[in-house]
Design a protein around this motif. Structure first.
Motif, PDB file in Angstrom:
ATOM      1  N   THR A  98      -9.059   0.761  -9.579  1.00 60.32           N
ATOM      2  CA  THR A  98      -9.923   0.467  -8.436  1.00 60.32           C
ATOM      3  C   THR A  98      -9.960   1.584  -7.416  1.00 60.32           C
ATOM      4  O   THR A  98     -10.989   1.857  -6.839  1.00 60.32           O
ATOM      5  CB  THR A  98      -9.459  -0.811  -7.721  1.00 60.32           C
ATOM      6  N   ARG A  99      -8.833   2.211  -7.165  1.00 59.74           N
ATOM      7  CA  ARG A  99      -8.923   3.367  -6.274  1.00 59.74           C
ATOM      8  C   ARG A  99      -8.074   4.512  -6.787  1.00 59.74           C
ATOM      9  O   ARG A  99      -7.088   4.316  -7.474  1.00 59.74           O
ATOM     10  CB  ARG A  99      -8.615   3.025  -4.831  1.00 59.74           C
ATOM     11  N   ARG A 100      -8.498   5.701  -6.407  1.00 58.74           N
ATOM     12  CA  ARG A 100      -7.833   6.908  -6.857  1.00 58.74           C
ATOM     13  C   ARG A 100      -6.444   6.947  -6.241  1.00 58.74           C
ATOM     14  O   ARG A 100      -6.255   6.525  -5.099  1.00 58.74           O
ATOM     15  CB  ARG A 100      -8.648   8.087  -6.332  1.00 58.74           C
TER      16      ARG A 100
ATOM     17  N   ASN B 280       4.342  -3.213   3.366  1.00 59.46           N
ATOM     18  CA  ASN B 280       3.056  -3.879   3.245  1.00 59.46           C
ATOM     19  C   ASN B 280       2.471  -3.986   4.643  1.00 59.46           C
ATOM     20  O   ASN B 280       3.138  -4.382   5.595  1.00 59.46           O
ATOM     21  CB  ASN B 280       3.163  -5.227   2.540  1.00 59.46           C
ATOM     22  N   LEU B 281       1.225  -3.571   4.715  1.00 57.81           N
ATOM     23  CA  LEU B 281       0.547  -3.460   6.002  1.00 57.81           C
ATOM     24  C   LEU B 281      -0.439  -4.602   6.180  1.00 57.81           C
ATOM     25  O   LEU B 281      -0.909  -5.194   5.214  1.00 57.81           O
ATOM     26  CB  LEU B 281      -0.241  -2.144   6.058  1.00 57.81           C
ATOM     27  N   GLY B 282      -0.770  -4.861   7.423  1.00 61.45           N
ATOM     28  CA  GLY B 282      -1.818  -5.832   7.725  1.00 61.45           C
ATOM     29  C   GLY B 282      -2.306  -5.546   9.131  1.00 61.45           C
ATOM     30  O   GLY B 282      -1.555  -4.996   9.945  1.00 61.45           O
TER      31      GLY B 282
ATOM     32  N   ALA C 158       0.810  -1.222   0.000  1.00 59.29           N
ATOM     33  CA  ALA C 158       0.000   0.000   0.000  1.00 59.29           C
ATOM     34  C   ALA C 158       0.845   1.276   0.000  1.00 59.29           C
ATOM     35  O   ALA C 158       0.362   2.328  -0.398  1.00 59.29           O
ATOM     36  CB  ALA C 158      -0.921   0.012   1.222  1.00 59.29           C
ATOM     37  N   CYS C 159       2.084   1.180   0.485  1.00 59.39           N
ATOM     38  CA  CYS C 159       2.806   2.429   0.763  1.00 59.39           C
ATOM     39  C   CYS C 159       4.194   2.484   0.162  1.00 59.39           C
ATOM     40  O   CYS C 159       4.980   1.547   0.328  1.00 59.39           O
ATOM     41  CB  CYS C 159       3.011   2.606   2.262  1.00 59.39           C
ATOM     42  N   PHE C 160       4.466   3.608  -0.456  1.00 59.64           N
ATOM     43  CA  PHE C 160       5.781   3.837  -1.070  1.00 59.64           C
ATOM     44  C   PHE C 160       6.210   5.276  -0.798  1.00 59.64           C
ATOM     45  O   PHE C 160       5.365   6.159  -0.675  1.00 59.64           O
ATOM     46  CB  PHE C 160       5.704   3.656  -2.586  1.00 59.64           C
TER      47      PHE C 160
ATOM     48  N   ALA D  40      -2.319   1.303  10.758  1.00 55.62           N
ATOM     49  CA  ALA D  40      -2.878   1.881   9.531  1.00 55.62           C
ATOM     50  C   ALA D  40      -4.321   2.324   9.758  1.00 55.62           C
ATOM     51  O   ALA D  40      -4.961   1.910  10.729  1.00 55.62           O
ATOM     52  CB  ALA D  40      -2.827   0.823   8.428  1.00 55.62           C
ATOM     53  N   PRO D  41      -4.856   3.127   8.834  1.00 57.36           N
ATOM     54  CA  PRO D  41      -6.269   3.546   8.984  1.00 57.36           C
ATOM     55  C   PRO D  41      -7.260   2.399   8.806  1.00 57.36           C
ATOM     56  O   PRO D  41      -8.354   2.447   9.353  1.00 57.36           O
ATOM     57  CB  PRO D  41      -6.458   4.585   7.880  1.00 57.36           C
ATOM     58  N   THR D  42      -6.921   1.410   7.998  1.00 53.87           N
ATOM     59  CA  THR D  42      -7.802   0.262   7.704  1.00 53.87           C
ATOM     60  C   THR D  42      -9.161   0.686   7.144  1.00 53.87           C
ATOM     61  O   THR D  42     -10.177   0.065   7.439  1.00 53.87           O
ATOM     62  CB  THR D  42      -8.007  -0.658   8.944  1.00 53.87           C
ATOM     63  N   GLY D  43      -9.140   1.737   6.311  1.00 48.92           N
ATOM     64  CA  GLY D  43     -10.382   2.303   5.769  1.00 48.92           C
ATOM     65  C   GLY D  43     -11.263   1.262   5.093  1.00 48.92           C
ATOM     66  O   GLY D  43     -12.473   1.214   5.338  1.00 48.92           O
TER      67      GLY D  43
ATOM     68  N   GLY E 113      -1.989   0.170  -7.645  1.00 47.45           N
ATOM     69  CA  GLY E 113      -2.804   0.252  -6.436  1.00 47.45           C
ATOM     70  C   GLY E 113      -2.083   0.761  -5.203  1.00 47.45           C
ATOM     71  O   GLY E 113      -2.645   0.767  -4.110  1.00 47.45           O
ATOM     72  N   GLY E 114      -0.827   1.185  -5.338  1.00 44.43           N
ATOM     73  CA  GLY E 114      -0.079   1.690  -4.180  1.00 44.43           C
ATOM     74  C   GLY E 114      -0.239   3.191  -4.015  1.00 44.43           C
ATOM     75  O   GLY E 114      -0.568   3.904  -4.963  1.00 44.43           O
ATOM     76  N   GLY E 115      -0.008   3.684  -2.802  1.00 43.02           N
ATOM     77  CA  GLY E 115      -0.022   5.118  -2.532  1.00 43.02           C
ATOM     78  C   GLY E 115       1.416   5.607  -2.394  1.00 43.02           C
ATOM     79  O   GLY E 115       2.298   4.846  -1.988  1.00 43.02           O
ATOM     80  N   THR E 116       1.635   6.882  -2.732  1.00 41.94           N
ATOM     81  CA  THR E 116       3.014   7.394  -2.744  1.00 41.94           C
ATOM     82  C   THR E 116       3.183   8.635  -1.867  1.00 41.94           C
ATOM     83  O   THR E 116       2.310   9.503  -1.836  1.00 41.94           O
ATOM     84  CB  THR E 116       3.425   7.773  -4.192  1.00 41.94           C
TER      85      THR E 116
HETATM   86  N1  UDP Z   1      -3.924   4.035   0.347  1.00 39.20           N
HETATM   87  C1  UDP Z   1      -3.937   4.444  -0.970  1.00 39.20           C
HETATM   88  N2  UDP Z   1      -5.123   4.817  -1.559  1.00 39.20           N
HETATM   89  C2  UDP Z   1      -6.297   4.787  -0.897  1.00 39.20           C
HETATM   90  C3  UDP Z   1      -6.302   4.373   0.457  1.00 39.20           C
HETATM   91  C4  UDP Z   1      -5.103   3.995   1.040  1.00 39.20           C
HETATM   92  O1  UDP Z   1      -2.909   4.492  -1.607  1.00 39.20           O
HETATM   93  O2  UDP Z   1      -7.344   5.120  -1.499  1.00 39.20           O
HETATM   94  C5  UDP Z   1      -2.644   3.619   0.976  1.00 39.20           C
HETATM   95  C6  UDP Z   1      -1.987   4.687   1.797  1.00 39.20           C
HETATM   96  O3  UDP Z   1      -0.588   4.535   1.754  1.00 39.20           O
HETATM   97  C7  UDP Z   1      -2.485   4.404   3.195  1.00 39.20           C
HETATM   98  C8  UDP Z   1      -2.454   2.901   3.181  1.00 39.20           C
HETATM   99  O4  UDP Z   1      -2.885   2.557   1.860  1.00 39.20           O
HETATM  100  O5  UDP Z   1      -1.649   4.977   4.138  1.00 39.20           O
HETATM  101  C9  UDP Z   1      -3.329   2.214   4.178  1.00 39.20           C
HETATM  102  O6  UDP Z   1      -4.647   2.736   4.132  1.00 39.20           O
HETATM  103  P1  UDP Z   1      -5.867   1.872   4.641  1.00 39.20           P
HETATM  104  O7  UDP Z   1      -5.420   1.125   5.854  1.00 39.20           O
HETATM  105  O8  UDP Z   1      -7.056   2.760   4.784  1.00 39.20           O
HETATM  106  O9  UDP Z   1      -6.069   0.856   3.418  1.00 39.20           O
HETATM  107  P2  UDP Z   1      -6.968  -0.449   3.227  1.00 39.20           P
HETATM  108  O10 UDP Z   1      -5.998  -1.596   3.190  1.00 39.20           O
HETATM  109  O11 UDP Z   1      -7.977  -0.552   4.329  1.00 39.20           O
HETATM  110  O12 UDP Z   1      -7.609  -0.262   1.890  1.00 39.20           O
END
Ligand code: UDP
Length: 595
Positions: A176-178, A299-301, A99-101, A444-447, A130-133
């Motif tokens: 899939t996501r912005r 990579n988060l979990g 998720a994160c770079f 992480a936020p775990t949105g 699908g990664g965030g930067t």
């Molecule tokens: N993130 C992203 N785009 C999004 C949401 C999240 O790139 O639309 C990345 C961002 O680096 C964030 C990380 O994913 O810090 C974790 O976010 P979150 O836990 O909400 O992700 P989830 O795995 O629940 O989709």
């Protein structure tokens, strides 16, 4: 030997909401957009892909199949979920699971690797997967300074951030996501005032969160009401000075108005950089919980901690086993991941960073009958995070003995006395421990994954007890099942009460017993001080940072926000994000009270 083609038989506990989200966004689809897999197939695809890594370390076919089954039930029974890209991409051609770079942005249009336009290209590749930067723009020369090759003037960090923003719009993330970005500028950069103001207009730079990199020197100047130096990042010369309090106030006013900029306490983050010999932290991922080096990835979990409470008792043994399994899962990801750039691939294998965190913490407190905003609640937060950290590291140590420590271990803050990284006074930063991963814990936020797991998000308090949630454009009703069960069992449930709660966004109604009014207290009714106390309690035992939003009521003043920023700094948080209810139009979550 191939894995069994169909998922194993056994208990799967996904909710209807979870199935909707997965169908809309994560399942493999055919050309007409129809899913060609069920959620169970998706989780089996993920479990088998991730289990494959065990084979590299000598596991037999039977052992690999067995660990795949364990991973499968770990996810489908909602005890743990990996970050979204793992669910979307594992076992598929893209194969990018993180998720994160963070990418470096050098002060050159192009230098073949990390100049402004080189990194722009890398950003697009990461978003596509699908990664965030996250980026620090602090290395760029300030607006108006000279450009020798053209004898023109530089346009400065903010203008290049706008360029990155526009490009993000053009590349929808993995379809899939912005794309999500973090932009960071150090507080001693000459363009800092322009940076602080750059998102005042909420229609601008919408694909970025912004944070100011705050130094200890700056905070000392705020306290002393002194001026501080602005430094040109290229010449390293002092170009001017500003009154620290004026800059601090401007940031706080921005945060009060729109929630931005956030602050990133950059010296505090660097104190715990596990591998300082490889570089300093200059930026974080988009949501701020993960400081990263240049070309670093995480990579988060998250473990769903509410899952382990039944009849008011925590099953710590079960949680211990799942923390170990989750750590094993995240370590495997590093080996099966397909990284978008060779630099990222190389660094990820040298330091093997993972970020295990929590979700469902508010559910856990509710099930224990503990109010979030109480000393007992905060102590429970500290205890849960300590448990996660200690047990995650035990597993990381076990993996290190079996598979080898991360290659940079000896010089890291975890290394042996003669070689490890030390602080400025020559003291160890962390006790010696053999580890497979330079970083084990992050919250992480775990949105999205909290919706998949059907639990409260991250370490956040309940947002509401009944509300409408905007998920990928679909408004979904959400009621807290624990609340409904208690109300029914105690005989004070009514549909009309639930409607009233959804409308007012609060459980402060006459028929709700006082005890439950405090246990089910929601984010907007919890004082900002308690939000920060909880963040600080978690930070005590977390390798990285914490994703946390401190909520304010609409009527909060600028001074209220200032007090919280200063409290967070004093309590050694690594950053602060605030949100004043109603200060933005497009809230992801909404209760009737604010819409
Ligand atoms: N993130 C992203 N785009 C999004 C949401 C999240 O790139 O639309 C990345 C961002 O680096 C964030 C990380 O994913 O810090 C974790 O976010 P979150 O836990 O909400 O992700 P989830 O795995 O629940 O989709």
């Amino acid at each position: 030997m191939p894995f069994s083609a169909t998922p194993p038989e056994g208990l799967v506990t996904l909710s209807a909401n979870a199935r909707t989200v997965l169908e809309k966004r994560y399942l493999v689809k055919d050309k007409s957009g129809k899913p060609v897999e069920k959620p169970e197939d998706m989780f089996w695809r993920v479990a088998t892909t991730v289990a494959e890594a065990d084979r590299r370390y000598g596991a037999s076919d039977g052992a690999v199949q067995a660990i795949a089954e364990e991973f499968y039930f770990l996810m489908t029974q909602r005890r743990f979920e990996p970050n979204s890209p793992t669910l979307m991409n594992a076992g598929r051609p893209l194969g990018q699971l993180s998720a994160c770079f963070v990418l470096p942005v050098d002060d050159a249009l192009s230098n073949g690797q990390s100049g402004i336009y080189d990194t722009l290209r890398s950003m697009a590749l990461i978003h596509q997967s699908g990664g965030g930067t996250g980026f620090s723009f602090s290395r760029l020369r300030s607006r108006g300074s000279m450009v020798r090759s053209t004898t023109g003037v530089a346009s400065g960090p903010v203008s290049f951030m706008q360029l990155y923003d526009a490009s993000t719009d053009a590349v929808k993330q993995g379809g899939t996501r912005r794309g999500a970005n973090m932009g960071i500028l150090r507080v001693d950069h000459p363009d800092v005032m322009e940076f602080i103001a750059c998102k005042e207009d909420l229609t601008k730079i919408t694909n970025f969160n912004i944070s100011v990199g705050i130094t200890t020197k700056f905070m000392d100047a705020v306290k002393a009401d002194a001026n501080y130096d602005l430094v040109d990042p290229v010449s390293k010369k002092v170009t001017g000075e500003l009154r620290a309090r004026e800059v601090w106030d401007k940031m706080i006013l921005g945060a009060w108005r729109t929630g931005e900029p956030g602050v990133f306490f950059i010296d505090e983050a660097n104190r715990y950089n596990p591998v300082p010999h490889l570089g300093d932290y200059e930026a974080t991922n988009p949501c701020g919980e993960q400081p990263l080096l240049a070309y670093d990835v995480c990579n988060l979990g998250s473990v769903n901690v509410g899952h382990y409470v039944s009849n008011g008792v925590v099953d710590w043994e079960a949680m211990r086993r799942d923390i170990a399994l989750s750590t094993h899962f995240l370590d495997n990801i590093i080996d099966v991941n397909k990284y978008p750039l060779p630099e990222i691939d190389a660094l990820s294998k040298r330091i093997r960073r993972i970020g295990l965190g929590v979700m469902g913490f508010a559910d856990m407190l509710v099930r224990l009958g503990i109010p979030y905003d109480s000393a007992e609640g905060v102590e429970m937060g500290r205890k849960v995070m300590e448990f996660l950290d200690v047990e995650g590291k035990k597993e990381s140590e076990r993996l290190a003995r079996e598979r080898g420590a991360f290659p940079e271990w000896a010089q890291s803050i975890w290394g042996p006395d003669e070689t490890c990284a030390r602080d400025a006074n020559g003291q160890r930063i962390r006790p010696m421990q053999l580890l497979r991963n330079c970083n084990v814990t992050t919250v992480a936020p775990t949105g999205t994954i909290s919706i998949i797991a059907g639990c409260s998000s991250g370490l956040e308090p309940l947002f509401a007890v009944a509300f409408m949630r905007n998920q990928a454009g679909v408004m979904m009703p959400d009621v807290n099942e624990d609340f409904v069960a208690i109300a029914k069992a105690e005989g004070w449930y009514s549909d009309e009460l639930m409607e009233r709660i959804a409308k007012t966004g609060s459980v402060q109604h006459a028929e709700v017993p006082a005890k439950w009014q405090s246990v089910f207290n929601t984010a907007n009714n919890i004082s900002p001080e308690y939000h920060i106390r909880m963040q600080a309690a978690y930070q005590l035992h977390c390798d990285s940072a914490i994703s946390k939003t401190t909520n304010f009521g609409f009527a909060a003043t600028v001074d209220d926000v200032r007090a919280i920023y200063e409290m967070a700094y004093e309590m050694k948080c690594k950053g602060v994000t605030v949100y004043r209810d109603g200060s933005r139009d497009n809230q992801v979550l909404s209760t009737g009270a604010t819409q």
